[in-house]
Enzyme design. Structure first.
Site, mmCIF file in Angstrom:
data_model
loop_
_atom_site.group_PDB
_atom_site.id
_atom_site.type_symbol
_atom_site.label_atom_id
_atom_site.label_comp_id
_atom_site.label_asym_id
_atom_site.label_seq_id
_atom_site.Cartn_x
_atom_site.Cartn_y
_atom_site.Cartn_z
ATOM 1 N N ASN A 9 0.850 -1.200 0.000
ATOM 2 C CA ASN A 9 0.000 0.000 0.000
ATOM 3 C C ASN A 9 0.882 1.245 0.000
ATOM 4 O OD1 ASN A 9 0.551 0.852 2.866
ATOM 5 N ND2 ASN A 9 -0.281 -1.196 3.241
ATOM 6 N N PRO A 61 -2.001 -11.952 10.543
ATOM 7 C CA PRO A 61 -2.242 -11.773 11.978
ATOM 8 C C PRO A 61 -2.416 -10.289 12.272
ATOM 9 C CG PRO A 61 0.081 -12.220 11.530
ATOM 10 C CD PRO A 61 -0.650 -12.419 10.236
ATOM 11 N N ASP A 62 -3.244 -9.967 13.252
ATOM 12 C CA ASP A 62 -3.385 -8.571 13.664
ATOM 13 C C ASP A 62 -2.308 -8.309 14.719
ATOM 14 O OD1 ASP A 62 -4.181 -6.147 14.990
ATOM 15 O OD2 ASP A 62 -6.081 -6.331 13.932
ATOM 16 N N ILE A 63 -1.311 -7.514 14.342
ATOM 17 C CA ILE A 63 -0.133 -7.329 15.206
ATOM 18 C C ILE A 63 -0.513 -6.638 16.514
ATOM 19 C CG2 ILE A 63 2.148 -6.235 15.351
ATOM 20 C CD1 ILE A 63 2.173 -6.545 12.199
ATOM 21 N N VAL A 64 -1.182 -5.497 16.378
ATOM 22 C CA VAL A 64 -1.476 -4.720 17.589
ATOM 23 C C VAL A 64 -2.431 -5.488 18.508
ATOM 24 C CG1 VAL A 64 -3.413 -3.283 16.739
ATOM 25 C CG2 VAL A 64 -1.798 -2.340 18.365
ATOM 26 N N PHE A 74 -3.746 2.941 15.421
ATOM 27 C CA PHE A 74 -4.188 3.993 14.507
ATOM 28 C C PHE A 74 -5.431 3.496 13.771
ATOM 29 C CE2 PHE A 74 -1.227 7.601 13.895
ATOM 30 C CZ PHE A 74 -0.351 7.304 14.927
ATOM 31 N N LYS A 125 -12.707 -0.286 17.147
ATOM 32 C CA LYS A 125 -11.373 -0.914 17.121
ATOM 33 C C LYS A 125 -10.714 -0.882 18.495
ATOM 34 C CE LYS A 125 -10.332 -0.130 12.464
ATOM 35 N NZ LYS A 125 -9.760 0.709 11.455
ATOM 36 N N LYS A 150 -9.822 -4.550 19.760
ATOM 37 C CA LYS A 150 -8.405 -4.901 19.806
ATOM 38 C C LYS A 150 -7.810 -4.736 21.207
ATOM 39 C CE LYS A 150 -7.639 -3.715 14.933
ATOM 40 N NZ LYS A 150 -6.588 -3.727 13.922
HETATM 41 O O1 C5P Z 1 -8.104 -2.988 11.568
HETATM 42 P P1 C5P Z 1 -7.296 -1.864 11.040
HETATM 43 O O2 C5P Z 1 -6.277 -2.275 10.020
HETATM 44 O O3 C5P Z 1 -8.082 -0.709 10.532
HETATM 45 O O4 C5P Z 1 -6.542 -1.311 12.329
HETATM 46 C C1 C5P Z 1 -5.553 -0.363 12.269
HETATM 47 C C2 C5P Z 1 -4.629 -0.499 13.445
HETATM 48 O O5 C5P Z 1 -4.276 -1.860 13.650
HETATM 49 C C3 C5P Z 1 -3.316 0.189 13.181
HETATM 50 O O6 C5P Z 1 -2.803 0.599 14.436
HETATM 51 C C4 C5P Z 1 -2.471 -0.875 12.560
HETATM 52 O O7 C5P Z 1 -1.077 -0.626 12.712
HETATM 53 C C5 C5P Z 1 -2.920 -2.095 13.326
HETATM 54 N N1 C5P Z 1 -2.867 -3.353 12.588
HETATM 55 C C6 C5P Z 1 -1.963 -4.331 12.942
HETATM 56 N N2 C5P Z 1 -1.956 -5.535 12.295
HETATM 57 C C7 C5P Z 1 -2.793 -5.778 11.283
HETATM 58 C C8 C5P Z 1 -3.713 -4.785 10.895
HETATM 59 C C9 C5P Z 1 -3.723 -3.582 11.566
HETATM 60 O O8 C5P Z 1 -1.168 -4.105 13.873
HETATM 61 N N3 C5P Z 1 -2.758 -6.923 10.659
#
Ligand code: C5P
Length: 401
Positions: free
Chosen positions: A210, A306-309, A324, A338, A342
């Site tokens: 992106n 995976p969702d890191i945060v 963010f 969110k 999260k």
């Molecule tokens: O769910 P979304 O992508 O909109 O959430 C955005 C937030 O989650 C940001 O802080 C982004 O860095 C984090 N994020 C993440 N891992 C992912 C997707 C989003 O840490 N796979």
């Protein structure tokens, strides 16, 4: 001694028996998070070896003024500019005399003339030499110019005399050095920041990614450093230089970014996720370049990243976690969703439908959302905004920790 985190200290060592204690001093400064570069006078090398100090400081030791090889690495002027503090321990009577006279006849005196950093001396000499009128005059001259004297302490001396002239103990010197720096909002804290895009490979030459520039995350890293924190910046591929004093870990995919985020997370006090992580990645990476076929439509199979945060925030020992939310509509309600989903402590919401702020722009305008309040931060440069964000994050962090 937390104030020493990220500080760049030139430790000057001159010829005196107390030089053996400079090894311990180097270890203490380094252990407190400072980056230490040792400069030795020729006489100092008679008392302790440069190799010892190199091993303890983790940096090459600087010995000569007119050495082409050393000057090609970090020359005396660069070293003078690099230093946040010049600490000379032990400072011999001869060194004090040369410095008071404004001489530049070796690397250490030249560096003292060239630096704008504060200079502190830990005098160490025989008690009669310290009491000598000339040494006293030199000490006063130096103090009048703003040089700080740490000690000397009084007591039994190596030569058998008793009186003033002993070098202060390394632990006392390290404490005094730390007090030369102001406490920042995040002094002693460790901050992890994810930044930039991720790249999800399809084959050896293609990837899904992106437009994230990483500017916001890099600005936050600089602001956190300015606030005194130790910063690990986990960065996707961007066109930005690593900010000074930041530990940058360069990654490509979301899975790499997750691994780098979890590595050492127990040390992390505040985790800020500003990266634009790809939500999906190809289910498999082709071993060879995918060839163009006859079909008009090509289908890609993707799997969720995976969702890191969220992974970070799900841990029992979770750091204060900030995410963010870049949205194009219903910015605040999506952001609140969110925050809860999260398990974040704070979310920074911004409207990316506007072309003047957000993604590739140098400016941004955001709303900080926490469980009990929203706070709007008006449009400003990402650098300015980063300073404000770090201040608010620190404030909220101390409320709960
Ligand atoms: O769910 P979304 O992508 O909109 O959430 C955005 C937030 O989650 C940001 O802080 C982004 O860095 C984090 N994020 C993440 N891992 C992912 C997707 C989003 O840490 N796979």
């Amino acid at each position: 001694m937390q104030r020493l985190t990220n500080r760049q200290i030139v430790l000057g060592i001159t010829g005196g028996i107390a030089a053996y204690k400079s090894a311990e001093l180097t270890r203490l400064l380094k252990g407190a998070g400072a980056d230490v570069r040792v400069v030795m006078t020729p006489a100092a090398t008679e008392f302790i070896t440069p190799l010892t100090l190199q091993a303890l400081s983790g940096n090459p030791v600087h010995l000569h003024l007119l050495d082409t090889e050393a000057e090609a690495g970090m020359g005396h002027i660069e070293l003078a500019k690099w230093a946040d503090l010049v600490l000379i321990a032990p400072a011999s009577a001869d060194f004090m005399a040369r410095m008071a006279a404004g001489q530049g006849n070796d690397l250490l005196t030249t560096l003292c003339l060239a630096t704008d950093a504060p200079i502190c001396l830990a005098p160490a000499m025989n008690q009669a030499m310290w009491r000598d009128d000339t040494t006293q005059e030199n000490a006063k001259k130096l103090e009048a110019r703003g040089v700080k004297l740490f000690g000397p302490a009084s007591g039994e001396q190596a030569c058998g005399d008793t009186g003033p002239g002993r070098m202060m103990e390394p632990v006392e010197l390290a404490e005094l050095a730390a007090h030369q720096f102001e406490r920042g909002l995040l002094t002693g804290k460790t901050v992890f920041i994810t930044a930039g895009p991720t790249r999800e490979p399809l084959d050896p030459v293609r990837y899904i990614s992106n437009h994230s520039s990483g500017k916001m995350g890099y600005a936050l890293a600089e602001a956190a450093i300015d606030a005194g924190a130790k910063v690990k910046l986990i960065s996707g591929p961007v066109n930005l230089a690593a900010p000074d004093r930041v530990e940058r870990v360069s990654v490509q995919s979301a899975e790499d970014m997750l691994a780098a985020s979890l590595d050492g997370l127990e040390q992390c006090d505040i985790f800020i996720a500003s990266a634009a992580v790809a939500d999906y990645r190809p289910t498999a990476i082709a071993e060879h370049k995918i060839k163009k076929g006859n079909e008009e439509i090509m289908e890609l199979h993707l799997v969720k990243n995976p969702d890191i945060v969220a992974t970070v925030a799900s841990r029992a020992d979770k750091p204060f976690t900030v995410g963010f939310a870049a949205e194009t509509q219903d910015v605040l309600s999506y952001a609140r969703g969110k925050l809860e989903r999260k398990n974040l402590d704070m979310i920074v919401a911004n409207d990316v439908s506007r072309s003047d702020i957000g993604f590739n722009s140098d400016e941004n305008a955001v709303t900080l959302v926490t469980a009990d309040a929203d706070l709007e931060l008006p449009q400003a440069s990402k650098r300015q905004l980063a300073g404000q964000l770090i201040a608010h994050i620190a404030q909220s962090y101390y409320k709960v920790r």
